[in-house]
Design a protein around this motif. Structure first.
Motif, short mmCIF file in Angstrom:
data_model
loop_
_atom_site.label_atom_id
_atom_site.label_comp_id
_atom_site.label_asym_id
_atom_site.label_seq_id
_atom_site.Cartn_x
_atom_site.Cartn_y
_atom_site.Cartn_z
N SER A 1 0.87 -1.00 -0.33
CA SER A 1 0.56 0.23 0.27
C SER A 1 0.81 1.16 -0.11
N GLY A 2 0.56 2.28 -0.74
CA GLY A 2 1.53 3.59 -0.51
C GLY A 2 1.21 4.28 -2.02
N ARG A 3 1.96 5.32 -2.32
CA ARG A 3 1.39 6.18 -3.21
C ARG A 3 2.46 5.65 -4.50
N LEU A 4 1.70 6.24 -5.92
CA LEU A 4 2.24 5.26 -6.86
C LEU A 4 3.68 5.96 -7.28
N ALA A 5 3.73 6.87 -7.08
CA ALA A 5 5.66 7.94 -6.97
C ALA A 5 6.05 6.57 -6.21
N ASP A 6 5.67 6.77 -5.22
CA ASP A 6 6.68 6.15 -3.70
C ASP A 6 7.38 4.59 -4.50
N LEU A 7 5.78 3.94 -5.19
CA LEU A 7 6.25 2.54 -5.04
C LEU A 7 6.92 2.43 -6.07
N LEU A 8 6.79 3.49 -7.10
CA LEU A 8 8.21 2.98 -8.90
C LEU A 8 8.97 3.33 -8.34
N ARG B 246 12.63 0.08 -1.33
CA ARG B 246 11.80 -0.49 -0.11
C ARG B 246 11.53 -1.54 -0.76
N TRP B 247 10.82 -1.23 -2.09
CA TRP B 247 9.78 -2.10 -2.39
C TRP B 247 10.57 -3.59 -3.35
N GLU C 7 -0.92 -0.01 -15.96
CA GLU C 7 0.07 -0.21 -16.58
C GLU C 7 1.40 0.60 -16.22
N SER C 8 1.48 1.47 -14.65
CA SER C 8 2.95 1.77 -14.34
C SER C 8 3.42 1.04 -13.79
N LEU C 9 2.43 0.39 -12.46
CA LEU C 9 3.72 -0.57 -11.49
C LEU C 9 3.80 -1.26 -12.21
#
Length: 375
Positions: free
Chosen positions: A268-275, A279-280, A303-305
């Motif tokens: 779970s998180g904001r898209l920019a941080d996940l990308l 840590r991911w 698509e981004s993920l």
């Protein structure tokens, strides 16, 4: 005697449309290796062999190959039907297959007819649909508890006339068990539970139905499914119970972990941080369920993920801060369909549709009108 307690294979099941047949075949390889290395005498499969009453051709082929390999290992195998199986189809040819050492038990009428192996009586209680057994068994009520308690009463009567240790296989929801999202509801009138005391009087109870391993008592256990079938099982350790039955009955049980085809996780998180955040990085090879917390729903998020996490399978949106809601229209009736659709986009995403999306919505509305006109 060594008994390998397994259940809920669900052969043929997919995970969010991803085929699991290869993973299930890998589990069968592991099963055979465990039988050899641990000198297993009996394999007890506590129901839900297949994922549906009419399994796919590939699932049937895998089941056939599995049973052939178990016979080749000179191990006795006892299987019961679960709530996902067709009892009649799974039980086809049961009397003939008995001769090979594979004992299919799907008929409620045979619950008190044990398979006796080296002084241990194995009683098989397939999934009991209360409505099916209520009349023939003259049950006082239509419930799972009444059905299991009647079956166990018949088993105790038979066991009383034998000098034998005992193992019961059953497919049921025992009170206190922890369920997961991948199990089909079996409740009757809102009640699905069976008290653990219903199984008193036998040496070991091999349970099926719940997909997480758990102990309902020292000698009453769920093995759980060998593979995760929902993201709610992300914390589960999958496998089978290796049970020792000694001269005086149940002696010990050790858990044998199964291979993991691909790890699963919820993030779970904001898209920019996940990308971008390192840590991911450890989740890049996982099957993922992602919940985005951006205040505004990002466009083309899946698509981004998948550019970083190619095995993302499920996407949800739970904003940390609710965007300023647009004024809600006071009415829908009588308004143009395109306006209602555009209001909906703005409401759920927090920003209006762009020009391309507006054009797409208009085309969809016009296509629906044309279809209605020709109907």
């Amino acid at each position: 005697m060594r008994v390998l307690h397994t259940s809920d294979w669900h052969l043929g099941r997919a995970f969010h449309r991803e085929s699991l047949l290869e993973a299930q075949a890998a589990f069968v390889d592991h099963l055979v290796e465990t039988i050899r290395s641990e000198r297993v005498d009996v394999v007890a499969v506590a129901g839900d062999v297949y994922d549906r009453a009419l399994p796919s051709v590939d699932a049937v082929a895998l089941c056939n190959e599995t049973l052939r390999r178990l016979v080749g290992e000179n191990v006795r195998t006892i299987l019961i039907s679960g709530n996902h199986d067709s009892a009649r189809r799974l039980g086809f040819g049961a009397d003939l297959i008995d001769a090979a050492g594979v004992h299919l038990r799907t008929d409620p009428a045979r619950v008190a007819e044990p398979v006796v192996i080296d002084g241990v009586a194995f009683y098989a209680i397939p999934y009991l649909e209360p409505e099916v057994v209520r009349a023939p068994w003259q049950l006082p009520e239509r419930s799972h508890s009444a059905a299991i308690e009647h079956a166990m009463a018949m088993i105790r009567d038979d066991l009383a006339g034998r000098d034998a240790r005992s193992v019961v296989l059953a497919h049921a929801f025992v009170t206190g068990g922890q369920g997961s999202d991948s199990e089909r509801d079996i409740s009757v009138g809102g009640v699905a539970h069976v008290p653990v005391t219903a199984f008193d009087g036998v040496d070991y109870v091999a349970l099926g139905h719940l997909h997480g391993r758990q102990r309902m008592g020292e000698s009453v256990r769920y093995s759980g499914s060998p593979i995760a079938y929902s993201f709610s099982e992300a914390g589960h350790v999958k496998g089978s119970w290796l049970v020792d039955i000694g001269p005086c009955g149940f002696r010990a049980a050790d858990f044998v972990p199964a291979p993991v085809p691909r790890p699963i996780a919820r993030v779970s998180g904001r898209l920019a941080d996940l990308l971008t955040s390192q840590r991911w990085a450890r989740f890049e090879d996982h099957w993922l369920q992602v919940t985005l917390t951006d205040p505004v729903r990002p466009k083309s998020a899946m698509e981004s993920l998948r550019r970083r996490f190619p095995h993302t399978l499920a996407l949800a949106f739970d904003p940390e801060v609710t965007a300023q809601a647009a004024p809600r229209p006071s009415r829908i009736s009588g308004r143009p369909e395109i306006e209602v659709a555009l209001d909906f986009v703005r409401e759920v995403r927090g920003e209006p549709a762009d020009d391309d999306e507006r054009r797409l919505l208009r085309e969809a509305v016009e296509a629906c009108r044309a279809k209605e006109a020709l109907a």
